[in-house]
Design an enzyme around this catalytic site. Sequence first.
Site, PDB file in Angstrom:
ATOM      1  N   ARG A 194      33.476  43.447  74.868  1.00  0.00           N
ATOM      2  CA  ARG A 194      32.775  42.567  74.509  1.00  0.00           C
ATOM      3  C   ARG A 194      32.878  41.980  72.950  1.00  0.00           C
ATOM      4  NH1 ARG A 194      27.274  42.879  77.701  1.00  0.00           N
ATOM      5  NH2 ARG A 194      27.708  45.091  77.763  1.00  0.00           N
ATOM      6  N   GLY A 221      31.890  56.595  83.272  1.00  0.00           N
ATOM      7  CA  GLY A 221      30.519  56.650  83.311  1.00  0.00           C
ATOM      8  C   GLY A 221      29.864  57.756  82.185  1.00  0.00           C
ATOM      9  N   ARG A 244      35.901  43.491  37.314  1.00  0.00           N
ATOM     10  CA  ARG A 244      36.717  44.050  38.473  1.00  0.00           C
ATOM     11  C   ARG A 244      36.646  45.672  38.245  1.00  0.00           C
ATOM     12  NH1 ARG A 244      42.160  40.687  37.256  1.00  0.00           N
ATOM     13  NH2 ARG A 244      43.078  42.476  38.906  1.00  0.00           N
ATOM     14  N   LYS A 264      38.733  43.769  33.499  1.00  0.00           N
ATOM     15  CA  LYS A 264      39.413  44.612  34.580  1.00  0.00           C
ATOM     16  C   LYS A 264      39.765  45.915  33.847  1.00  0.00           C
ATOM     17  CE  LYS A 264      43.422  45.005  35.312  1.00  0.00           C
ATOM     18  NZ  LYS A 264      44.685  45.961  35.161  1.00  0.00           N
ATOM     19  N   ARG A 268      50.280  31.844  13.844  1.00  0.00           N
ATOM     20  CA  ARG A 268      50.627  30.678  14.062  1.00  0.00           C
ATOM     21  C   ARG A 268      51.172  29.930  13.335  1.00  0.00           C
ATOM     22  NH1 ARG A 268      43.871  30.159  12.958  1.00  0.00           N
ATOM     23  NH2 ARG A 268      44.175  29.496  10.807  1.00  0.00           N
TER      24      ARG A 268
END
Length: 463
Positions: A16, A78, A333, A351, A440
Amino acid sequence: MSGKYTIILAAGKGTRMKSKLYKVLHPVCGKPMVDHVLTEVEKTAPDEVVTVVGHGAEAVEETLGERSAYVVQETQLGTGHAVLQAEPLLGDKDGMTLIANGDTPLLTAATFEKLFAYHKDKGAAATILTAKAPDPTGYGRIIRSEIGTVQKIVEQKDATAKEAEVDEVNTGVYCFDNQALFKALHQVTNDNAQGEYYLTDVIEILKKAGAIVAAYKMSDFDESMGVNDRVALAAATKVMQARINRQHMQNGVTLIDPVATYIDRDVQIGADTVIEPGVTLKGHTVIGSDCVIGAHSALVNATLEDHVTVTSSTIEDSIMRAGSDIGPNSHLRPQSDIGEGAHLGNFVEIKKATIGARTKVGHLTYVGDATLGTDINVGCGVVFVNYDGVNKWHTNVGDHSFIGSNANLIGPVEISDHSFVAAGSTITDDVPFHAMGIARARQSNKADFWDRTALATDSEWNQ
């Protein structure tokens, strides 16, 4: 010398439930149902526990391990037949034997102990654990004589109108004289519509033999709840959740809205910690004292030391040291270690990284496969670039460093103590002590660029 034994019935398939997972392994508040039963049984200090397995035997044995002995009911014939499978292990022993079902996760050690004591006090061959049911439909009724002794158990389908009005029901838990139990089991037949051997028939056999059959009525019907489908599973979880939450509150934890707070069975929480609504605490989470767990946070196997604040964030298999804080909307994490007094702001993901004491990672940052020292400031939008498509690489950042906003640290790379990374840089080489890494393109301005665009002739832009 008399002993104390327990047989746990866990051989039914549980059709069930409509699940690939074996019925007694369905979790209630973080633990399989059969584990809840065994945990409470263990608190009664039994001399031996035998679990009867059938469908999914290997999975049950793997879950419970060496905490129990096992026998297999190859064919489900049973409950009486199931108990009889334990005879090779228990049949020759003197003492009391408790029989419980693996799908009744709400039963407590206190109830088992009271059942044992009542059984012993009455000198009974069998004692049935009963309860007063708000709606007894479907349960076996306990029929007593005028002086209160047990006469029989009547199943719903066999009950007369008067017997059906009885609200004391059989919970399916029993305490037996061990020798009398196995002797009677050999007299049980399968002369019934289902062709099965019922444990309840032992009661009638013992009564006919003149033995004392007693019944101990427990005070809380909810404890006896058996789980046969998902509806009952949800109901049992709700009862267990309320029980767990009540215990934490009694131990000094503030739950702002207990109904809206989900806490697994093995979670530990220190006194004066405040849990806001919508919080989920799972697994083996351990929370110290004087913490605040903000609304809608989720902690799974997390460890929080004292004075930690979590604001609407998720923590998995990680530790936050004393006085640290996280959130809102951040994520630890697995294998993250956040140092004392460290600050993780909003939309930060960590993480497999160690963040040193008092280091600040303010917002919109990803730190993966890294070790950060103490007293570091990590600006907005920083990314620890740890994966090249094949391998994960580690980055180390020394104490008292400054990582400017929107920097990319491409591992493996070493950022030394007291060094700087300029905002907007993509760092591929190590940055020495006291140096500033800047990577940069230098800005150049194009004069009169506006005149070369379509915008220059757009009347709306020139108004």
